[in-house]
Design a protein around this motif. Structure first.
Motif, PDB file in Angstrom:
ATOM      1  N   LYS A   9       1.008  -1.415   0.065  1.00 42.83           N
ATOM      2  CA  LYS A   9       0.020   0.031   0.018  1.00 42.83           C
ATOM      3  C   LYS A   9       0.818   1.321  -0.097  1.00 42.83           C
ATOM      4  O   LYS A   9       0.613   2.282  -0.649  1.00 42.83           O
ATOM      5  CB  LYS A   9      -0.861   0.128   1.352  1.00 42.83           C
ATOM      6  N   GLN A  38      -0.716   8.849 -10.162  1.00 44.86           N
ATOM      7  CA  GLN A  38      -1.551   9.963  -9.775  1.00 44.86           C
ATOM      8  C   GLN A  38      -0.857  11.016  -8.833  1.00 44.86           C
ATOM      9  O   GLN A  38      -0.544  10.468  -7.514  1.00 44.86           O
ATOM     10  CB  GLN A  38      -3.020   9.790  -9.196  1.00 44.86           C
ATOM     11  N   TYR A  86      -0.524   2.898  -9.850  1.00 44.98           N
ATOM     12  CA  TYR A  86      -1.482   1.997 -10.293  1.00 44.98           C
ATOM     13  C   TYR A  86      -0.987   1.116 -11.380  1.00 44.98           C
ATOM     14  O   TYR A  86      -0.515   1.716 -12.667  1.00 44.98           O
ATOM     15  CB  TYR A  86      -2.982   2.437 -10.685  1.00 44.98           C
ATOM     16  N   PHE A  99      -7.497  -2.228 -12.603  1.00 40.70           N
ATOM     17  CA  PHE A  99      -6.555  -1.656 -11.800  1.00 40.70           C
ATOM     18  C   PHE A  99      -6.180  -2.509 -10.653  1.00 40.70           C
ATOM     19  O   PHE A  99      -7.140  -3.065 -10.079  1.00 40.70           O
ATOM     20  CB  PHE A  99      -6.958  -0.297 -11.654  1.00 40.70           C
ATOM     21  N   GLY A 100      -4.899  -2.426 -10.391  1.00 39.34           N
ATOM     22  CA  GLY A 100      -4.667  -2.912  -9.042  1.00 39.34           C
ATOM     23  C   GLY A 100      -5.082  -1.701  -7.839  1.00 39.34           C
ATOM     24  O   GLY A 100      -5.747  -0.771  -8.290  1.00 39.34           O
ATOM     25  N   LYS A 101      -4.776  -2.133  -6.667  1.00 44.59           N
ATOM     26  CA  LYS A 101      -5.310  -1.163  -5.660  1.00 44.59           C
ATOM     27  C   LYS A 101      -4.337  -0.008  -5.312  1.00 44.59           C
ATOM     28  O   LYS A 101      -4.599   0.843  -4.766  1.00 44.59           O
ATOM     29  CB  LYS A 101      -5.338  -1.850  -4.210  1.00 44.59           C
ATOM     30  N   GLY A 102      -3.304   0.039  -5.983  1.00 41.44           N
ATOM     31  CA  GLY A 102      -2.231   1.152  -6.119  1.00 41.44           C
ATOM     32  C   GLY A 102      -1.371   1.162  -4.769  1.00 41.44           C
ATOM     33  O   GLY A 102      -1.511   0.589  -3.874  1.00 41.44           O
TER      34      GLY A 102
ATOM     35  N   HIS B  41      -9.173   0.012  -1.821  1.00 41.68           N
ATOM     36  CA  HIS B  41      -9.857  -0.733  -3.085  1.00 41.68           C
ATOM     37  C   HIS B  41      -9.117  -0.096  -4.186  1.00 41.68           C
ATOM     38  O   HIS B  41      -9.553  -0.700  -5.427  1.00 41.68           O
ATOM     39  CB  HIS B  41     -11.011  -0.178  -3.163  1.00 41.68           C
ATOM     40  N   GLY B  42      -8.584   0.932  -4.240  1.00 36.18           N
ATOM     41  CA  GLY B  42      -7.930   1.467  -5.467  1.00 36.18           C
ATOM     42  C   GLY B  42      -9.048   1.972  -6.282  1.00 36.18           C
ATOM     43  O   GLY B  42     -10.320   2.586  -6.007  1.00 36.18           O
ATOM     44  N   LEU B  43      -8.836   1.722  -7.742  1.00 42.13           N
ATOM     45  CA  LEU B  43     -10.042   2.203  -8.845  1.00 42.13           C
ATOM     46  C   LEU B  43     -10.881   0.869  -9.151  1.00 42.13           C
ATOM     47  O   LEU B  43     -10.298   0.062  -9.680  1.00 42.13           O
ATOM     48  CB  LEU B  43      -9.271   2.538  -9.927  1.00 42.13           C
TER      49      LEU B  43
END
Lengths: 109, 114
Positions: A9, A38, A86, A99-102, B41-43
């Motif tokens: 994360k 981002q 991401y 997309f992954g969760k970032g 959860h991200g996008l």
């Protein structure tokens, strides 16, 4: 179900240190993979795509089909690299991005 | 960046109210998408559209409705807003999906449901 996994994360590094943001995907065929970024108060934007095999802002990402990975790397992190990253893959139907969760990258001096 | 816009940028509403988020793009891109961005959860894809009058569900479509009568517009409606729909919503557009095409994102709408 098709997935894109970013296990971290938050990744905190010092300026000048190497960076590796991990991304693993589940896909039975030949995936199309991307990294989006981002920056604070900015829009999500494309950083790089595996099909181009390009290096953007010093970042590279290599597709490893054996390990189903597409890790993002930079040899020397800069403070301006601090952002949310991401990993994304086109779904098998070819209709949308998953997309992954970032991962939040924080680079400090 | 001015090619894809979202309005409003910020919205506060109450549970049960209907809310419509607007998205407009000037590139005549075929594909348009709605995502929600939440911590942890991200996008997540809500709905997408491959062309005018063609829409399909994404990962989390429940409680949302979309339409695409014109190529350039893709509004997202929350028919009866719930607190769980508090989120940041991003609209995106893309010309081609395969072949490494880039997805362009709007600035986002921060929605708070009280």
């Amino acid at each position: 179900a098709q997935r894109v996994t970013q296990p971290e994360k938050l990744l905190s590094v010092f300026k000048g240190a190497p960076v590796e943001l991990k991304c693993n995907y589940s896909y039975s065929g030949s995936p199309e993979l991307f990294w989006y970024v981002q920056y604070s108060r900015q829009r999500l934007q494309l950083l790089l795509r595996h099909i181009s095999r390009e290096s953007i802002k010093g970042f590279t990402a290599d597709l490893n089909k054996g390990e189903t990975s597409f890790h993002l790397k930079k040899p020397f992190a800069q403070e301006e690299d601090s952002a949310m990253y991401y990993c994304a893959s086109i779904n098998q139907a070819g209709t949308a991005l998953i997309f992954g969760k970032g991962t939040t990258l924080s680079v400090s001096s | 960046d001015a090619g894809i816009t979202q309005s409003p940028r910020y919205k506060i509403t109450e549970t049960g109210r209907q809310v419509t988020l607007m998205c407009h793009q000037t590139w005549s891109h075929s594909y348009m998408f709605w995502y929600r961005q939440d911590l942890g959860h991200g996008l997540r894809l809500i709905y997408y559209s491959a062309a005018a009058d063609i829409t399909d569900k994404g990962e989390v479509p429940d409680g949302y409705v979309v339409s695409r009568s014109k190529t350039e517009n893709f509004p997202l409606t929350l028919e009866s807003a719930t607190r769980s729909q508090t989120s940041v919503y991003f609209c995106a557009s893309q010309g081609l999906l395969a072949g490494g095409g880039e997805q362009f994102f709007g600035p986002g709408t921060r929605l708070t449901v009280l």
